[in-house]
Design a protein around this motif. Structure first.
Motif, PDB file in Angstrom:
ATOM      1  N   MET A  38      55.059  45.690  -8.145  1.00 31.74           N
ATOM      2  CA  MET A  38      53.708  46.106  -8.490  1.00 31.74           C
ATOM      3  C   MET A  38      53.766  47.460  -9.186  1.00 31.74           C
ATOM      4  N   PHE A  39      52.936  47.594 -10.211  1.00 27.75           N
ATOM      5  CA  PHE A  39      52.901  48.852 -10.947  1.00 27.75           C
ATOM      6  C   PHE A  39      52.337  49.952 -10.045  1.00 27.75           C
ATOM      7  N   PRO A  40      52.884  51.203 -10.097  1.00 28.07           N
ATOM      8  CA  PRO A  40      53.839  51.705 -11.087  1.00 28.07           C
ATOM      9  C   PRO A  40      55.291  51.340 -10.819  1.00 28.07           C
ATOM     10  N   GLY A  41      55.722  51.206  -9.571  1.00 21.24           N
ATOM     11  CA  GLY A  41      57.073  50.764  -9.298  1.00 21.24           C
ATOM     12  C   GLY A  41      58.098  51.869  -9.353  1.00 21.24           C
ATOM     13  N   PRO A  42      59.353  51.550  -9.017  1.00 24.23           N
ATOM     14  CA  PRO A  42      60.412  52.572  -8.975  1.00 24.23           C
ATOM     15  C   PRO A  42      60.830  53.076 -10.347  1.00 24.23           C
ATOM     16  N   VAL A  43      60.679  52.249 -11.383  1.00 20.25           N
ATOM     17  CA  VAL A  43      61.066  52.694 -12.730  1.00 20.25           C
ATOM     18  C   VAL A  43      60.186  53.861 -13.172  1.00 20.25           C
ATOM     19  N   PHE A  44      58.919  53.800 -12.851  1.00 21.84           N
ATOM     20  CA  PHE A  44      57.992  54.857 -13.228  1.00 21.84           C
ATOM     21  C   PHE A  44      58.380  56.189 -12.593  1.00 21.84           C
ATOM     22  N   PHE A  45      58.644  56.191 -11.298  1.00 20.39           N
ATOM     23  CA  PHE A  45      58.975  57.445 -10.619  1.00 20.39           C
ATOM     24  C   PHE A  45      60.358  57.960 -11.028  1.00 20.39           C
ATOM     25  N   HIS A  46      61.290  57.061 -11.271  1.00 16.45           N
ATOM     26  CA  HIS A  46      62.621  57.509 -11.732  1.00 16.45           C
ATOM     27  C   HIS A  46      62.532  58.159 -13.110  1.00 16.45           C
ATOM     28  N   GLU A  47      61.807  57.521 -14.049  1.00 17.51           N
ATOM     29  CA  GLU A  47      61.667  58.089 -15.389  1.00 17.51           C
ATOM     30  C   GLU A  47      60.899  59.401 -15.356  1.00 17.51           C
ATOM     31  N   LEU A  48      59.921  59.497 -14.455  1.00 14.86           N
ATOM     32  CA  LEU A  48      59.124  60.724 -14.376  1.00 14.86           C
ATOM     33  C   LEU A  48      59.967  61.882 -13.867  1.00 14.86           C
ATOM     34  N   ARG A  49      60.802  61.638 -12.859  1.00 18.00           N
ATOM     35  CA  ARG A  49      61.667  62.710 -12.348  1.00 18.00           C
ATOM     36  C   ARG A  49      62.752  63.073 -13.353  1.00 18.00           C
ATOM     37  N   ALA A  50      63.340  62.058 -13.998  1.00 19.01           N
ATOM     38  CA  ALA A  50      64.421  62.330 -14.955  1.00 19.01           C
ATOM     39  C   ALA A  50      63.908  63.117 -16.158  1.00 19.01           C
ATOM     40  N   ALA A  51      62.701  62.779 -16.640  1.00 23.99           N
ATOM     41  CA  ALA A  51      62.155  63.492 -17.803  1.00 23.99           C
ATOM     42  C   ALA A  51      61.824  64.936 -17.475  1.00 23.99           C
ATOM     43  N   ALA A  52      61.398  65.193 -16.238  1.00 17.54           N
ATOM     44  CA  ALA A  52      61.051  66.564 -15.862  1.00 17.54           C
ATOM     45  C   ALA A  52      62.275  67.446 -15.714  1.00 17.54           C
ATOM     46  N   ARG A  53      63.453  66.860 -15.504  1.00 13.76           N
ATOM     47  CA  ARG A  53      64.664  67.643 -15.288  1.00 13.76           C
ATOM     48  C   ARG A  53      65.504  67.816 -16.545  1.00 13.76           C
ATOM     49  N   ARG A  54      65.109  67.189 -17.626  1.00 14.07           N
ATOM     50  CA  ARG A  54      65.913  67.274 -18.837  1.00 14.07           C
ATOM     51  C   ARG A  54      65.723  68.618 -19.521  1.00 14.07           C
ATOM     52  N   ARG A  55      66.764  69.037 -20.202  1.00 11.50           N
ATOM     53  CA  ARG A  55      66.737  70.328 -20.879  1.00 11.50           C
ATOM     54  C   ARG A  55      65.768  70.337 -22.053  1.00 11.50           C
ATOM     55  N   ARG A  56      65.636  69.198 -22.713  1.00 15.30           N
ATOM     56  CA  ARG A  56      64.796  69.165 -23.909  1.00 15.30           C
ATOM     57  C   ARG A  56      63.328  69.382 -23.573  1.00 15.30           C
ATOM     58  N   THR A  57      62.934  69.075 -22.324  1.00 15.01           N
ATOM     59  CA  THR A  57      61.541  69.304 -21.940  1.00 15.01           C
ATOM     60  C   THR A  57      61.208  70.785 -21.978  1.00 15.01           C
ATOM     61  N   PHE A  58      62.079  71.622 -21.438  1.00 13.22           N
ATOM     62  CA  PHE A  58      61.840  73.060 -21.434  1.00 13.22           C
ATOM     63  C   PHE A  58      61.956  73.640 -22.844  1.00 13.22           C
ATOM     64  N   ILE A  59      62.875  73.097 -23.649  1.00  8.54           N
ATOM     65  CA  ILE A  59      63.011  73.575 -25.027  1.00  8.54           C
ATOM     66  C   ILE A  59      61.751  73.248 -25.830  1.00  8.54           C
ATOM     67  N   LEU A  60      61.220  72.035 -25.655  1.00  6.82           N
ATOM     68  CA  LEU A  60      60.011  71.655 -26.383  1.00  6.82           C
ATOM     69  C   LEU A  60      58.809  72.462 -25.936  1.00  6.82           C
ATOM     70  N   ARG A  61      58.717  72.738 -24.647  1.00  8.05           N
ATOM     71  CA  ARG A  61      57.598  73.558 -24.173  1.00  8.05           C
ATOM     72  C   ARG A  61      57.645  74.946 -24.787  1.00  8.05           C
ATOM     73  N   THR A  62      58.833  75.517 -24.824  1.00  4.28           N
ATOM     74  CA  THR A  62      58.968  76.847 -25.421  1.00  4.28           C
ATOM     75  C   THR A  62      58.670  76.807 -26.920  1.00  4.28           C
ATOM     76  N   GLY A  63      59.187  75.791 -27.611  1.00  5.89           N
ATOM     77  CA  GLY A  63      58.959  75.711 -29.054  1.00  5.89           C
ATOM     78  C   GLY A  63      57.499  75.486 -29.412  1.00  5.89           C
ATOM     79  N   ILE A  64      56.810  74.611 -28.670  1.00  5.28           N
ATOM     80  CA  ILE A  64      55.393  74.368 -28.951  1.00  5.28           C
ATOM     81  C   ILE A  64      54.566  75.612 -28.643  1.00  5.28           C
ATOM     82  N   GLY A  65      54.917  76.310 -27.561  1.00  6.67           N
ATOM     83  CA  GLY A  65      54.202  77.544 -27.253  1.00  6.67           C
ATOM     84  C   GLY A  65      54.358  78.595 -28.331  1.00  6.67           C
ATOM     85  N   LEU A  66      55.574  78.752 -28.843  1.00  3.01           N
ATOM     86  CA  LEU A  66      55.797  79.716 -29.927  1.00  3.01           C
ATOM     87  C   LEU A  66      55.073  79.292 -31.204  1.00  3.01           C
TER      88      LEU A  66
END
Length: 635
Positions: free
Chosen positions: A1-29
């Motif tokens: 049933m949605f959302p399921g384990p894939v949703f939570f795994h992708e959400l945690r993995a995306a939050a821990r990636r380096r590119r997320t922090f780089i993009l946040r900094t770049g968009i802010g600048l």
């Protein structure tokens, strides 16, 4: 049933990636640069002669700031959404994880919608950084609150539309690199085709021979509403009919996004079971062509340089007839559009040159118009060629790993210099269509008197030398990164920063001072655009006229020096990195057989042996005998 384990795994993995922090900094600048540009420069800046502002001026500032922020937001949507979602399913297929997901009790809704929702949430959190500036523009006045809510809704629907299209493309692509490139190509083609179709419907309704097109005006408006940028800004700036236009765009994009996402969800398992050839395709044999792929021309025979043959002898071809036909159609459409634009701009200039000759002293109105067209086309084609060079170079080595040909390539007797050199030349070969368009544009300007012969030579040399940098940069990241998606992201990110992003740190110096051209030395498209100069511009520069800034010449020299040094350094580092990666010994010593010990060689003149040289082994010396002695007390 949605959302399921894939949703939570992708959400945690995306939050821990380096590119997320780089993009946040770049968009802010980027948003900070936008805010400083509006508040600190121009009419509202500190250098403005206006010291007191009426409420109407402040309202105009708020509205201009709102429009600029909306432009940035929609451009970020078009750039970031395919990078986030186009490789979602193709990554699992490449890592051999998708069969295990399909073998689990998870359904297609949990897999596809889980990936879609998790990455969409991460992307929305990045774009929410535009909210403070939108709130500031609303506080300054001049912006209707309803406009803010409707643009936010259209932004969300645009994300859903591009994301669902990316999921469908990722479903049918084997590699993430192919999915990302195909999604960007569909975006560009969609923006062009939607605008062109709407223009044909609306302009054709005024022709006497095409009055029947007037019936489809409403259809053209709904088709144009699918594009996030087409017609939206015109309705906002005109101040008339923008609520209906925004609402129509929101409904049209949502109406297309839902079927696309449903198609990707319910076609996941049938797609992985294997393709089923229908009767029509079986009759037309469009699935696969027997006897090799279709090609526009034959490949030449392999010569003494196999790597250069491999990278620089490919032609347009595909084993699928629809893909081959689509590729040919896109190339023909692009070439026809470029030819039509140049013909329309060249005819008045050619008549002017035929009347007054080259380098006439009279005001060359048509030549100046053609010079503007030549520079605009040159800039667009150069940027596209640079992006294509970044992508093709970044996937040069990683594609060998993904296709399981890296081990066989490293096992060949080819040296690292040959492989790296061929990969860099391959980027020029893949960009040959765009480079040919630039060359044709310069030739048209040269014939019609809008480009000086020295400007033609300078443009060709400058373009060829500056395109070496994205090729070497992509090759370096292709050696360092494990996946093609990571190499593409790193290469494009660094190239964009060096060509544009570093200006965020140079905002205080960009006030039109004498050193502005030197500060802009890293913006290579700027100097490529100015390189095909005309007869009048050369005359103005030689006679000291201020219509042409002499700092452009200094900036172009600094640009060539900077990118030339970077290219040479990256080329040397890439060669060393290749040798380290394949674990080959460095040739910093000589083998004993290359410089043998003279004591082990005996020259014999009486024996007719080969070369008269016989290698003999020296007899080892026997150690001296040690006599045993016994002490008197041992006897």
């Amino acid at each position: 049933m949605f959302p399921g384990p894939v949703f939570f795994h992708e959400l945690r993995a995306a939050a821990r990636r380096r590119r997320t922090f780089i993009l946040r900094t770049g968009i802010g600048l980027l948003l900070l640069f936008l805010l400083i540009s509006f508040v600190g420069q121009g009419r509202y800046g500190l250098h403005s002669p206006y010291h007191e502002y009426a409420p109407r001026d402040v309202a105009n500032l708020g509205f201009d700031l709102f429009l600029a922020t909306v432009w940035v937001e929609f451009l970020l949507i078009l750039v970031l959404t395919p990078a986030y979602l186009a490789g979602s399913i193709a990554e699992e297929r490449q890592r051999k994880i998708l069969p295990y997901l399909l073998a689990s009790p998870l359904g297609g809704v949990e897999i596809v919608c889980g990936k879609f929702a998790s990455r969409l949430i991460n992307l929305v959190t990045l774009l929410l950084m535009c909210l403070p500036i939108l709130s500031l523009s609303l506080f300054l006045g001049g912006v209707d609150p309803l406009m803010v809510w409707l643009t936010a809704g259209v932004g969300f629907s645009s994300i859903c539309f591009v994301a669902s299209m990316s999921m469908v493309v990722s479903l049918y692509c084997t590699l993430p690199r192919d999915a990302i490139i195909a999604t960007y190509a569909i975006e560009l083609a969609g923006l062009y085709l939607l605008a062109w179709l709407n223009l044909v419907i609306q302009s054709g309704s005024g022709w006497p021979q095409a009055n029947w097109l007037h019936r489809f005006d409403a259809v053209g408006e709904w088709i144009a509403s699918l594009s996030p940028l087409n017609g939206l800004m015109d309705d906002l700036t005109s101040g008339q009919g923008w609520p209906a236009a925004l609402l129509r765009s929101f409904l049209a994009q949502i109406a297309v996004s839902v079927p696309l996402l449903a198609w990707a969800t319910f076609r996941l398992r049938p797609r992985e079971r294997g393709p089923r050839v229908g009767r029509l395709r079986r009759f037309l044999r469009w699935r696969r062509r027997e006897g090799g792929p279709l090609r526009l021309g034959p490949r030449p025979a392999v010569g003494d340089r196999p790597m250069i043959w491999k990278e620089c002898s490919g032609t347009l071809g595909s084993s699928s007839v629809p893909r081959f036909a689509l590729a040919v159609f896109l190339k023909v459409a692009f070439a026809g559009t470029l030819f039509l634009i140049l013909v329309i701009a060249c005819l008045p200039a050619f008549k002017e040159v035929a009347r007054h000759g080259y380098g006439a002293t009279e005001p060359p109105y048509a030549s100046r118009s053609l010079s503007f067209v030549v520079r605009s086309v040159t800039t667009i084609l150069y940027v596209l060629a640079g992006l294509l060079s970044c992508v093709s170079a970044a996937t040069g080595i990683t594609s060998e790993r993904e296709r399981d040909t890296w081990i066989s390539l490293a096992a060949t007797p080819l040296e690292g210099r040959e492989i790296i050199h061929a990969k860099i030349l391959g980027t020029y070969w893949r960009s040959r269509f765009l480079l040919s368009g630039m060359l044709f544009t310069w030739l048209c300007g040269l014939v019609c008197g809008a480009v000086h012969p020295l400007g033609f030579v300078l443009a060709a040399l400058l373009t060829g030398s500056l395109l070496v940098f994205p090729a070497t940069l992509g090759t370096y990241f292709s050696l360092r990164c494990k996946t093609s998606a990571g190499a593409i992201a790193a290469t494009v990110g660094v190239a964009v920063f060096l060509n544009l992003g570093y200006l965020l740190c140079c905002v205080p110096t960009l006030h039109g001072g004498p050193g502005t051209a030197s500060v802009l030395a890293g913006v290579s498209p700027l100097f490529v655009a100015f390189s095909p100069f005309s007869y009048q511009e050369l005359d103005e520069l030689l006679h000291g006229a201020r219509l042409v800034d002499p700092g452009i010449a200094v900036g172009s020299i600094l640009c060539v020096i900077f990118y030339g040094l970077c290219s040479a350094g990256l080329y040397g580092i890439s060669r060393e990195e290749f040798e380290t990666l394949v674990d080959r010994p460095r040739r910093q010593f000589r083998h004993p057989l290359e410089s043998p010990d003279p004591a082990g060689i005996e020259f014999l003149d009486d024996l007719p042996s080969s070369d008269g040289v016989v290698f003999t082994a020296d007899e080892p010396e026997t150690p001296p005998m040690i006599e045993e002695t016994t002490r008197p007390q041992d006897r």
